[in-house]
Design a protein around this motif. Structure first.
Motif, PDB file in Angstrom:
ATOM      1  N   CYS A  81     -42.596  -9.255  38.541  1.00 42.08           N
ATOM      2  CA  CYS A  81     -43.535  -9.789  39.388  1.00 42.08           C
ATOM      3  C   CYS A  81     -44.147 -11.142  39.135  1.00 42.08           C
ATOM      4  O   CYS A  81     -43.951 -11.498  38.263  1.00 42.08           O
ATOM      5  N   LEU A  82     -44.549 -11.730  40.153  1.00 43.75           N
ATOM      6  CA  LEU A  82     -44.822 -13.047  40.037  1.00 43.75           C
ATOM      7  C   LEU A  82     -46.334 -13.475  39.283  1.00 43.75           C
ATOM      8  O   LEU A  82     -46.286 -14.290  38.677  1.00 43.75           O
ATOM      9  N   VAL A  83     -47.092 -12.692  39.789  1.00 40.52           N
ATOM     10  CA  VAL A  83     -48.511 -12.631  39.004  1.00 40.52           C
ATOM     11  C   VAL A  83     -48.660 -11.275  38.433  1.00 40.52           C
ATOM     12  O   VAL A  83     -48.935 -10.092  38.999  1.00 40.52           O
ATOM     13  N   PRO A  84     -48.793 -11.368  36.975  1.00 37.99           N
ATOM     14  CA  PRO A  84     -49.079 -10.103  36.145  1.00 37.99           C
ATOM     15  C   PRO A  84     -50.326  -9.677  36.425  1.00 37.99           C
ATOM     16  O   PRO A  84     -51.385 -10.261  36.395  1.00 37.99           O
ATOM     17  N   VAL A  85     -50.633  -8.379  37.077  1.00 35.08           N
ATOM     18  CA  VAL A  85     -51.799  -7.693  37.266  1.00 35.08           C
ATOM     19  C   VAL A  85     -52.722  -7.378  36.139  1.00 35.08           C
ATOM     20  O   VAL A  85     -53.742  -7.186  36.369  1.00 35.08           O
ATOM     21  N   SER A  86     -52.153  -7.461  34.865  1.00 34.68           N
ATOM     22  CA  SER A  86     -52.787  -7.144  33.740  1.00 34.68           C
ATOM     23  C   SER A  86     -53.748  -8.333  33.297  1.00 34.68           C
ATOM     24  O   SER A  86     -54.606  -8.232  32.404  1.00 34.68           O
ATOM     25  N   LEU A  87     -53.712  -9.287  33.793  1.00 32.77           N
ATOM     26  CA  LEU A  87     -54.419 -10.601  33.392  1.00 32.77           C
ATOM     27  C   LEU A  87     -55.888 -10.438  34.123  1.00 32.77           C
ATOM     28  O   LEU A  87     -56.047  -9.753  35.131  1.00 32.77           O
ATOM     29  N   GLY A  88     -56.599 -11.403  33.627  1.00 33.42           N
ATOM     30  CA  GLY A  88     -57.953 -11.480  34.122  1.00 33.42           C
ATOM     31  C   GLY A  88     -58.008 -12.168  35.415  1.00 33.42           C
ATOM     32  O   GLY A  88     -56.842 -12.612  35.878  1.00 33.42           O
TER      33      GLY A  88
ATOM     34  N   VAL B 119     -59.159   0.376  41.292  1.00 40.13           N
ATOM     35  CA  VAL B 119     -57.910   0.516  42.062  1.00 40.13           C
ATOM     36  C   VAL B 119     -56.747   1.060  41.051  1.00 40.13           C
ATOM     37  O   VAL B 119     -55.886   2.101  41.228  1.00 40.13           O
ATOM     38  N   ALA B 120     -56.746   0.236  40.013  1.00 37.63           N
ATOM     39  CA  ALA B 120     -55.695   0.556  38.833  1.00 37.63           C
ATOM     40  C   ALA B 120     -55.932   1.764  38.204  1.00 37.63           C
ATOM     41  O   ALA B 120     -54.997   2.745  37.980  1.00 37.63           O
ATOM     42  N   ARG B 121     -57.222   2.448  37.968  1.00 36.17           N
ATOM     43  CA  ARG B 121     -57.630   3.585  37.499  1.00 36.17           C
ATOM     44  C   ARG B 121     -57.179   4.856  38.393  1.00 36.17           C
ATOM     45  O   ARG B 121     -56.522   5.690  38.070  1.00 36.17           O
ATOM     46  N   ALA B 122     -57.465   4.544  39.832  1.00 37.17           N
ATOM     47  CA  ALA B 122     -57.066   5.392  40.797  1.00 37.17           C
ATOM     48  C   ALA B 122     -55.587   5.825  40.580  1.00 37.17           C
ATOM     49  O   ALA B 122     -55.168   6.921  40.770  1.00 37.17           O
ATOM     50  N   VAL B 123     -55.022   4.561  40.864  1.00 35.85           N
ATOM     51  CA  VAL B 123     -53.152   4.920  40.485  1.00 35.85           C
ATOM     52  C   VAL B 123     -52.999   5.655  39.524  1.00 35.85           C
ATOM     53  O   VAL B 123     -52.080   6.351  39.432  1.00 35.85           O
ATOM     54  N   SER B 124     -53.276   5.155  38.440  1.00 38.20           N
ATOM     55  CA  SER B 124     -53.098   5.833  37.207  1.00 38.20           C
ATOM     56  C   SER B 124     -53.433   7.448  37.376  1.00 38.20           C
ATOM     57  O   SER B 124     -52.766   8.148  36.991  1.00 38.20           O
ATOM     58  N   GLU B 125     -54.590   7.802  37.716  1.00 39.15           N
ATOM     59  CA  GLU B 125     -54.980   8.989  37.988  1.00 39.15           C
ATOM     60  C   GLU B 125     -54.071   9.815  38.833  1.00 39.15           C
ATOM     61  O   GLU B 125     -53.610  11.043  38.449  1.00 39.15           O
ATOM     62  N   ILE B 126     -53.772   9.255  39.900  1.00 36.48           N
ATOM     63  CA  ILE B 126     -52.722   9.906  40.716  1.00 36.48           C
ATOM     64  C   ILE B 126     -51.423  10.073  40.192  1.00 36.48           C
ATOM     65  O   ILE B 126     -50.680  11.042  40.241  1.00 36.48           O
ATOM     66  N   MET B 127     -50.872   9.069  39.518  1.00 34.03           N
ATOM     67  CA  MET B 127     -49.716   9.179  38.613  1.00 34.03           C
ATOM     68  C   MET B 127     -49.838  10.445  37.642  1.00 34.03           C
ATOM     69  O   MET B 127     -48.643  11.112  37.478  1.00 34.03           O
ATOM     70  N   LYS B 128     -50.879  10.278  36.936  1.00 37.12           N
ATOM     71  CA  LYS B 128     -50.888  11.530  35.985  1.00 37.12           C
ATOM     72  C   LYS B 128     -50.679  13.008  36.687  1.00 37.12           C
ATOM     73  O   LYS B 128     -50.403  13.838  35.972  1.00 37.12           O
ATOM     74  N   LYS B 129     -51.834  12.982  37.672  1.00 43.71           N
ATOM     75  CA  LYS B 129     -51.996  14.348  38.337  1.00 43.71           C
ATOM     76  C   LYS B 129     -50.512  14.848  38.901  1.00 43.71           C
ATOM     77  O   LYS B 129     -50.211  16.034  38.835  1.00 43.71           O
ATOM     78  N   LEU B 130     -49.816  13.923  39.479  1.00 39.60           N
ATOM     79  CA  LEU B 130     -48.633  14.135  40.250  1.00 39.60           C
ATOM     80  C   LEU B 130     -47.369  14.280  39.223  1.00 39.60           C
ATOM     81  O   LEU B 130     -46.534  14.996  39.651  1.00 39.60           O
ATOM     82  N   THR B 131     -47.451  13.808  37.905  1.00 39.23           N
ATOM     83  CA  THR B 131     -46.467  13.875  36.929  1.00 39.23           C
ATOM     84  C   THR B 131     -45.168  13.203  37.510  1.00 39.23           C
ATOM     85  O   THR B 131     -44.692  13.452  38.770  1.00 39.23           O
ATOM     86  N   ASN B 132     -44.298  12.819  36.337  1.00 38.67           N
ATOM     87  CA  ASN B 132     -42.915  12.381  36.775  1.00 38.67           C
ATOM     88  C   ASN B 132     -41.968  13.315  37.275  1.00 38.67           C
ATOM     89  O   ASN B 132     -40.921  13.278  37.820  1.00 38.67           O
ATOM     90  N   LYS B 133     -42.253  14.881  36.892  1.00 41.17           N
ATOM     91  CA  LYS B 133     -41.636  15.797  37.361  1.00 41.17           C
ATOM     92  C   LYS B 133     -41.545  16.329  38.718  1.00 41.17           C
ATOM     93  O   LYS B 133     -40.758  17.032  39.069  1.00 41.17           O
ATOM     94  N   ASN B 134     -42.487  15.866  39.509  1.00 35.21           N
ATOM     95  CA  ASN B 134     -42.777  16.262  40.940  1.00 35.21           C
ATOM     96  C   ASN B 134     -41.623  15.393  41.744  1.00 35.21           C
ATOM     97  O   ASN B 134     -41.455  14.463  41.539  1.00 35.21           O
ATOM     98  N   PRO B 135     -41.257  16.405  42.499  1.00 36.14           N
ATOM     99  CA  PRO B 135     -39.968  15.568  43.334  1.00 36.14           C
ATOM    100  C   PRO B 135     -40.360  14.743  44.442  1.00 36.14           C
ATOM    101  O   PRO B 135     -39.676  13.959  44.851  1.00 36.14           O
ATOM    102  N   ILE B 136     -41.842  14.508  44.660  1.00 38.46           N
ATOM    103  CA  ILE B 136     -42.132  13.394  45.632  1.00 38.46           C
ATOM    104  C   ILE B 136     -42.546  12.214  44.856  1.00 38.46           C
ATOM    105  O   ILE B 136     -43.052  11.240  45.649  1.00 38.46           O
ATOM    106  N   MET B 137     -42.228  12.018  43.583  1.00 34.15           N
ATOM    107  CA  MET B 137     -42.774  11.041  43.022  1.00 34.15           C
ATOM    108  C   MET B 137     -42.126   9.438  43.381  1.00 34.15           C
ATOM    109  O   MET B 137     -42.947   8.443  43.509  1.00 34.15           O
TER     110      MET B 137
END
Length: 179
Positions: free
Chosen positions: A2-9, A116-134
């Motif tokens: 990515c051009l702009v790291p989103v982890s920065l302030g 938004v980052a927390r919501a994305v993280s929550e979505i990814m945790k809830k759906l897990t990598n094993k889910n076929p729609i990931m």
């Protein structure tokens, strides 16, 4: 990747974004603006889908829901698979209100990048990598989650541009040194 790291302030992110934007040629600026416009369009389609899910699933609502799924799937890779995956996701969201709320956070204007980052993280945790729609979910998150800029970042960016425009140029500095 990515051009702009989103982890920065906010200030660091906007500084990098501004420097990058200033280095782009006209065609690249047009492409970046089109990308941002495209993201907003997809975000609006997702918001409409979430609203249809939240309002309930009657026969008329089901048609509206399927129409929203179809429109949204066209903006994702492999639209046939995405359509099927989004139907499954819609069914999941009907039954899982906390997951629905996390998706709504992503499309709600005025929400901070951290939320938004927390919501994305929550979505990814809830759906897990094993889910076929990931794969579809990841593509959807990449296209809709506004983790680069929020209202605070835009204020920082406007201030940076203002400082840049108000800063004396080298030629002006040289002229002032002569007096």
């Amino acid at each position: 990747s990515c051009l702009v790291p989103v982890s920065l302030g906010a200030k660091d992110r906007m500084n990098i974004l501004l420097r990058t934007y200033c280095l782009l040629d006209a065609a690249a600026i047009k492409a970046l603006n089109e990308l941002l416009r495209y993201q907003q369009t997809i975000r609006m389609h997702l918001a409409a889908l979430l609203k249809a899910i939240e309002q309930g699933i009657g026969e008329e609502d089901r048609k509206k829901l399927l129409n929203q799924v179809s429109m949204l799937s066209k903006s994702l890779p492999d639209s046939k698979t995405a359509n099927s995956d989004l139907k499954r996701l819609s069914n999941t969201l009907v039954h899982d209100r906390s997951l629905l709320k996390a998706f709504q956070t992503i499309v709600t204007p005025g929400v901070s990048c951290q939320q938004v980052a927390r919501a994305v993280s929550e979505i990814m945790k809830k759906l897990t990598n094993k889910n076929p729609i990931m794969d579809t979910i990841r593509a959807l998150m990449d296209r809709t989650a506004p983790v680069l800029a929020d209202a605070t970042c835009i204020t920082v960016l406007v201030n940076l541009v203002s400082q840049l425009l108000n800063a004396p140029t080298e030629a002006e500095s040289d002229d002032e040194d002569k007096f």
